[in-house]
Design a protein around this motif. Structure first.
Motif, short mmCIF file in Angstrom:
data_model
loop_
_atom_site.label_atom_id
_atom_site.label_comp_id
_atom_site.label_asym_id
_atom_site.label_seq_id
_atom_site.Cartn_x
_atom_site.Cartn_y
_atom_site.Cartn_z
N UNK A 272 -47.60 35.61 -12.59
CA UNK A 272 -47.60 36.96 -12.06
C UNK A 272 -48.45 37.91 -12.88
N UNK A 273 -48.84 39.05 -12.28
CA UNK A 273 -49.72 39.98 -12.98
C UNK A 273 -49.10 40.59 -14.22
N UNK A 274 -47.81 40.85 -14.18
CA UNK A 274 -47.16 41.42 -15.37
C UNK A 274 -47.15 40.42 -16.51
N UNK A 297 -49.09 48.62 -25.95
CA UNK A 297 -50.44 48.09 -25.88
C UNK A 297 -50.84 47.81 -24.43
N UNK A 298 -49.94 47.19 -23.68
CA UNK A 298 -50.25 46.81 -22.29
C UNK A 298 -50.02 47.96 -21.31
N UNK A 299 -49.48 49.07 -21.84
CA UNK A 299 -49.17 50.24 -21.00
C UNK A 299 -48.23 49.85 -19.88
N UNK A 300 -47.17 49.16 -20.30
CA UNK A 300 -46.13 48.76 -19.38
C UNK A 300 -44.81 49.36 -19.83
N UNK A 301 -43.91 49.68 -18.87
CA UNK A 301 -42.57 50.09 -19.28
C UNK A 301 -41.90 48.97 -20.07
N UNK A 303 -39.03 47.67 -19.83
CA UNK A 303 -38.35 46.66 -19.00
C UNK A 303 -39.35 45.69 -18.38
N UNK A 304 -40.50 46.19 -17.95
CA UNK A 304 -41.51 45.31 -17.36
C UNK A 304 -42.06 44.35 -18.39
N UNK A 305 -42.33 44.85 -19.61
CA UNK A 305 -42.82 43.97 -20.67
C UNK A 305 -41.79 42.89 -21.00
N UNK A 306 -40.51 43.27 -20.98
CA UNK A 306 -39.46 42.29 -21.27
C UNK A 306 -39.40 41.22 -20.19
#
Length: 955
Positions: A272-274, A297-301, A303-306
Motif C-alpha cells: 500500500x501507499x502508506x 519525516x513522511x508527513x503522515x499522522x 496513526x497512519x505511520x503506525x
C-alpha cells in the motif's frame, strides 16, 4: 502444498460443503503480502472443482482500479459459465458501462440498481443446479462499481448455493473501508487471518523445498531471522542459496542477494501507499527511527505511520522500527527518485538536529546531500568525525571532514579541518594523507596560513618523515623541491647492476659543516628537549683512536638517541621510558608518533625482543581495527627488527603483509620506505632480480626529502654493492652521509653510513679511507649499540693489517653475539674462519666457517652460504642430511656451563675462554666435557648455534 495452513483449509472445506447445501458463505481472507493468500485461493478452486462447482476467478489489478466493472468482467469472462448465461451477463455489463456518466462516480447512473438485480438473478439461476464459487484475489484493487456489484450479490445470497471468497492485503486501504463494514454485517460472513510462518513451519517449508538436504536447527533460525517466516521471502532466499550446501551438508548461511531484495521490494510495493512511504522513511532514518520522527519525516499522522509499520511488520520486512536486513534498506534507497531521496535526507537532518540527536545520527543525512546551507552543518560534521573515530570508522570520519571543508566558508576553520583530515587519512590512506599535507604546504608558501597552525602542519610532515618540508614550515627558507637532492632523485641516470637506475655522482660528505636541520626543528617543535638529544660532536681531522675495548665511553655531553624526542622531557633511562610509554598508551592519532618512537628507542638500544613483542601487539591491534596505514607502518618497524635480528626472510614477509594493507603502493613515502627495507632483505638473501624490479620502479620525488629516502638510498647502495656496482654504491652511501649531516641526524646507530661507505671503499681497494671512516664511526658509539659496533669492527678488520685482524674479528663476534643479529654474526664468523685459515689454523677455521654457514642457512642468506662453500671447497654442505637438533633446555646446563659452551659455539679456543671468564684452561675443559655429555654430542663442532644467544652477557 501449503505449509501450516491446515486450519484455514479446513474452514474452506466446511464453507464449500455448507454452500453446496444451500447455505451461502462469504469468506474474507486477509494477510500480509507474500503470506500465501493466493495459494489458499488456488487450493479453494481445486476443492470446489472436485465438488463439481462452477468457479469464477478474478484478480484486482492496481492499473484497473479506475476502470468501471473491470473486476466483474473478469468473473463473467470465465469459461466455466454456461455460454447463454455468459453472453447475457456480458450484454448486461455493456449496458451498465454505456449508461455510466464519466462525470459521476462509478455506478451512479440511472438503472444501475436494476442491472445489479438482473446480474444476481442470472447467477442465482446457475446456482440452482450447481455450486457457484466466486474467488477474488487482491480485493483492495477492485474498482468501486465492481465492489457495489459484489456487495449486492453478498447481501442477497444467504439461501443460495453460492460461496464468495475475497483476499486482501492487510492495512492496504486506510481510508475507504465501507465495503468491509458492509461485509461484516452479513450473517454468513467469516474472516480468516493469515500470519507469517513460525520457526517450526519454516523448518517444514525448507524440508519440503529442499528434500535432499538435511536442514538443521541453526539454518532454520537463520532463515527465520532474515525472512520472519514470510513464504514469499523464504522462496526468494531458497532460490538464491538453497542449492548450495556447506561441508556439513547443512544449508549455507542465507545471505540475502538480488533475488531476495526484489522480493522485498515487491512486498513493499504491494503493501500500500502508506506502507511504501513508511518504508522510504525507515530506509532514510536508519537506526535513528522512532514512530514520532517517522511520521514527521513522511508527513503522515502518527496513526497512519503506525499502520504502515504494522503492514511492514506483518510482511516480515521490518522488526520494530528497523528493516530485518541492511540489504533491504539499500534496495529501498536505490529504488527511490534521487530528488525525493535528497528531500527526505535534508528533512531528516533538520529534524534530528532540532531534536538534539547525536552528531553521528545527523551526519549520514548530510553526507547524502550535495549541499545544505545551515550554520550548524560544519560543527555537526566535525563532531561526527570524532565520534566515528571512536568506533574506528575512519572512512566515515574522513567523509565528514571533507564535506565540512567543502561547505565551510571560514578560511581558518578550513585549514583546521584539512589538518585533521590529513591526520586521520594516515590510518588507511597514507598517500592521500600526504596529498592533504601538501595542499596545506602550498597554503603556507602562499602566506594564507595563520602562524598558530604552523606547528600542526609541520607535524604532518614529521609524521611522514619529510624533514625538509617540516623544516621549511617551522624555520622558513628554501623550498623542499629546491633543496639539493641525493643521488637518484632526478636528472639523467645511468644503468647500474641489473638495470637499476642511479643519478649523477655526489661529492663526499663535508665533515664539520652540517647545517643541523634537525636541531632547528627540535628547538621550535620540542622546546622542552635537552640540547644534547641531537647534538653532533665537534669533529676535526684527527679521528679519535679506537677504544681499548669494544664500545668505549662516548664523548662527554653527547647522546645518540634522537628518536626519543617524543617520549617526553629528557630522562636518562630512556629504555624504561619507552616501555612505560608503550604500556600505558592506547593507539590513537595523537599517540601514534610517541608509540613508534618508543619502539625505535627499543630497537636502536638493542632491545630487539621487546621491540618485536610490541610490534606484534600493535600489528594485531591495527589488523583488528582495520587501520591499514598504521598496520603498514608497524609492519615496516617489525621488518626492521627482523633485519636487526638477522632474519631477512621474516623481514620480507612483514613488508609484503604491510604493503598488502595499503592500496597506494607507489604513491606514498611510507610505501617507498617499506620497499627499501624489502630490498635490503632481498639483497641479503640473494634475490637480486626481485630487488632490481623494486628499485627500477620510479620513486616519488618527495621520498628523497624524507627520512625514508635515507633508507631507500642505503638499500639501493647495498644492492649495487652486492651486484659489484661499486661506483654506484659509493654514490648512494655518500649521498646518505651528506644528507644525514645536513639534517643533523649523523648518528651511527640510526644511519650507519660510514660503515656502508667503508664497505664499498674496501671493494675498490681504498683501505686507508675505509679505516678512517670506521674508526670515526666507532668513536661515536657507546655500549648500548653492540650491533653497529660489531659491524664496524668486522669491516675494520678487513681494512687492517693481517696481524690485527684476528683480535678485531674476535671482538666483532662477541659484540654481534650480544646484539642478536645472526646474519651479521655469520658474516663475522665467516671472516674469522678465513682469517684462521690464512694463519694456518685449519681446525679453528673449519669450526668458525661451519658455524657461519649454519647461521647463514638459518637466515636464508644464500650469497653468504655460497661464499663459505666456495672458500672452503666443500660444495656438499647444503646437501648433507640435517643434524638432529639438540634441545639445550632439556640438558639443564648450569650457568657456568652455558657461558663456556656459548663462547665455544662462537669459535673461541679454550685459552680464549679461559681469559674471557677468568678461569683456568682445565676448568674450561671440564665444563665442556660435561656439556658434551649432557647434550649427547661428540665435540664443540656439534654445539648448538642457539647457545650463542642464551645469555645476554658472557664475554
Amino acid at each position: 502444498m501449503l505449509i501450516a495452513r491446515e486450519l484455514e483449509l479446513a474452514a474452506l472445506r466446511i464453507a464449500v460443503r455448507d454452500s453446496a447445501a444451500g447455505r451461502a458463505r462469504t469468506i474474507f481472507v486477509e494477510g500480509a503480502v507474500g503470506c500465501g493468500k493466493t495459494e489458499l485461493l488456488e487450493a479453494l478452486a481445486v476443492l470446489s472443482c472436485e465438488a463439481g462447482a462452477i468457479v469464477l476467478r478474478a484478480t484486482g489489478i492496481p492499473s484497473e482500479e479506475s476502470v468501471p466493472l473491470g473486476l466483474v468482467r473478469q468473473l463473467v469472462h470465465s469459461d466455466a459459465l454456461p455460454a447463454e448465461t455468459k453472453t447475457w451477463l456480458e450484454r448486461l455489463l455493456d449496458e451498465e458501462e454505456g449508461t455510466t456518466s464519466p462525470g459521476l462516480p462509478d455506478g451512479t447512473a440511472q438503472g444501475s440498481g436494476a442491472r445489479m438485480q438482473k446480474f444476481w438473478a442470472a447467477l442465482r439461476t446457475v446456482a440452482r443446479d450447481r455450486l457457484v464459487v466466486i474467488g477474488v484475489d487482491d480485493l483492495q484493487h477492485a474498482d468501486s462499481t465492481s465492489l457495489q456489484y459484489l456487495l449486492h450479490i453478498a447481501g442477497r445470497s444467504r439461501s443460495s448455493r453460492l460461496l464468495m471468497v475475497f483476499t486482501e492485503a492487510l492495512y492496504y486501504r486506510q481510508q475507504d473501508t465501507a465495503y468491509r463494514t458492509e461485509l461484516l454485517r452479513q450473517p454468513n460472513f467469516r474472516r480468516i487471518r493469515l500470519e507469517c510462518l513460525g520457526p517450526d513451519a519454516v523448518a517444514r517449508f525448507l524440508a519440503q523445498h529442499q528434500p535432499r538436504l538435511p536442514v538443521g536447527e541453526e539454518t532454520t533460525e537463520e532463515f527465520y531471522a532474515v525472512t520472519h517466516g514470510n513464504p514469499l521471502l523464504l522462496r526468494a532466499l531458497l532460490e538464491e542459496r538453497g542449492t548450495v550446501t556447506g561441508t556439513s551438508g547443512d544449508c549455507v548461511d542465507p545471505a540475502p542477494g538480488e533475488t531476495f531484495a526484489h522480493a522485498v521490494l515487491t512486498c513493499l510495493d504491494r503493501s500500500g501507499p502508506t506502507a511504501a512511504k513508511v518504508a522510504e522513511g525507515l530506509a532514510v532514518l536508519g537506526a535513528a527511527t522512532t514512530l514520532d520522527l517517522l511520521g514527521r519525516l513522511c508527513r503522515l499522522p502518527r496513526t497512519s505511520a503506525a499502520l504502515g509499520l504494522r503492514a511492514l511488520h506483518a510482511a516480515g520486512v521490518v522488526d520494530a522500527c528497523h528493516f530485518q536486513h541492511p540489504a533491504v534498506s539499500s534496495q529501498v534507497l536505490d529504488g527511490m527518485d534521487p530528488e525525493h531521496r535528497q528531500q527526505l535526507h535534508r528533512r531528516a537532518a533538520t529534524l534530528l538536529y532540532a531534536d538534539g540527536a547525536p552528531a553521528s545520527a545527523v551526519a549520514p543525512h548530510l553526507l547524502a546531500l550535495e549541499r545544505i546551507d545551515e550554520p550548524w552543518v560544519v560543527a555537526v560534521l566535525c563532531d561526527a568525525a570524532e565520534e566515528a573515530l571512536a568506533d574506528d570508522e575512519d572512512g566515515v570520519a574522513v567523509a565528514c571532514l571533507e564535506l565540512a571543508h567543502r561547505v565551510c566558508d571560514e578560511p581558518d576553520r578550513r585549514i583546521e579541518i584539512k589538518v585533521r583530515t590529513s591526520v586521520i587519512l594516515r590510518r588507511n590512506h597514507p598517500a592521500a594523507a600526504e596529498t592533504a599535507a601538501e595542499e596545506l604546504l602550498a597554503a603556507v608558501r602562499a602566506g594564507r596560513t595563520p602562524a598558530r597552525y604552523t606547528t600542526a602542519i609541520a607535524d604532518l610532515f614529521l609524521a611522514h618523515r619529510r624533514l625538509e618540508e617540516a623544516h621549511e614550515i617551522l624555520v622558513g627558507g628554501t623550498h623542499a623541491e629546491d633543496a639539493v637532492m641525493p643521488s637518484g632523485a632526478g636528472g639523467s641516470g645511468r644503468a647500474v647492476g641489473s638495470g637499476v637506475h642511479a643519478g649523477p655522482a655526489v661529492a663526499a660528505p663535508e665533515r664539520g659543516t652540517a647545517t643541523a636541520l634537525m636541531n632547528s626543528i627540535v628547538e621550535r617543535r620540542y622546546p622542552w628537549a635537552d640540547s644534547r638529544m641531537t647534538g653532533i660532536p665537534p669533529q676535526s681531522r684527527e679521528v679519535r683512536a679506537l677504544p681499548a675495548r669494544p664500545g668505549g665511553e662516548p664523548p662527554a655531553g653527547r647522546v645518540s638517541q634522537p628518536w626519543r624526542l617524543l617520549l617526553g622531557p629528557w630522562r636518562g633511562d630512556f629504555v624504561t621510558a619507552a616501555e612505560e610509554m608503550l604500556q600505558r598508551s592506547a593507539l590513537t592519532d595523537a599517540t601514534m608518533e610517541p608509540i613508534t618512537s618508543a619502539i625505535k628507542c627499543l630497537l636502536f638500544s638493542g632491545e630487539t625482543k621487546r621491540a618485536r613483542h610490541w610490534c606484534d601487539v600493535l600489528l594485531r591491534n591495527t589488523a583488528r581495527r582495520g587501520a591499514g596505514g598504521w598496520h603498514a607502518m608497524f609492519a615496516g618497524l617489525r621488518a626492521e627488527v627482523a633485519l636487526a635480528e638477522g632474519n631477512p626472510e621474516e623481514a620480507e614477509r612483514c613488508i609484503d603483509a604491510g604493503l598488502s594493507r595499503i592500496t597506494e603502493h607507489k604513491r606514498s613515502v611510507l610505501a617507498c620506505g617499506l620497499i627499501a627495507v624489502q630490498v635490503m632483505a632481498q639483497t641479503a638473501m640473494g634475490k637480486y632480480e626481485a630487488g632490481a624490479r623494486k628499485l627500477n620502479e620510479p620513486a616519488l620525488q618527495a621520498v628523497y626529502a624524507s627520512a625514508y629516502g635515507l633508507t631507500y638510498l642505503r638499500a639501493r647502495g647495498h644492492y649495487n654493492l652486492a651486484t659489484n656496482s661499486l661506483d654506484a654504491a659509493l654514490d648512494d652511501f655518500m649521498a646518505v652521509g651528506r644528507t644525514a649531516q645536513r639534517w643533523g641526524l649523523d648518528q651511527p646507530v640510526w644511519v650507519p653510513w660510514r660503515s656502508d661507505l667503508a664497505e664499498a671503499l674496501l671493494g675498490t681497494g681504498e683501505y686507508e679511507e675505509a679505516e678512517r671512516l670506521l674508526l670515526e664511526q666507532i668513536s661515536r658509539l657507546d655500549d648500548a649499540n653492540p650491533r653497529i659496533h660489531g659491524i664496524s669492527l668486522r669491516l675494520l678488520a678487513e681494512a687492517s693489517a693481517p696481524g690485527e685482524r684476528l683480535g678485531l674479528l674476535t671482538r666483532a663476534v662477541a659484540q654481534l653475539r650480544l646484539s642478536g643479529d645472526r646474519l651479521e654474526l655469520a658474516r663475522a664468523l665467516c671472516d674469522l674462519g678465513e682469517t684462521h685459515k690464512r694463519l694456518g689454523d685449519p681446525a679453528q677455521a673449519a669450526m668458525a666457517s661451519r658455524r657461519a654457514w649454519e647461521l647463514a642457512r638459518e637466515c636464508g642468506a644464500e650469497p653468504l652460504c655460497a661464499r663459505i662453500r666456495l672458500a672452503h671447497g666443500d660444495d656438499d654442505w647444503g646437501t648433507r642430511p640435517e643434524k638432529t637438533l639438540v634441545d639445550t633446555r632439556e640438558a639443564k646446563l648450569s650457568d657456568s656451563e652455558k657461558r663456556v659452551a656459548a663462547l665455544a659455539a662462537c669459535g673461541y679456543t679454550n685459552r680464549d675462554i679461559s681469559s674471557q671468564l677468568y678461569i683456568t684452561v682445565s676448568t674450561v675443559e671440564q665444563h665442556l666435557t660435561r656439556v658434551y655429555r649432557k647434550l649427547k654430542i661428540g665435540g664443540r663442532q656439534q654445539l648448538p648455534i642457539d647457545l650463542q644467544f642464551d645469555l645476554p652477557e658472557t664475554a
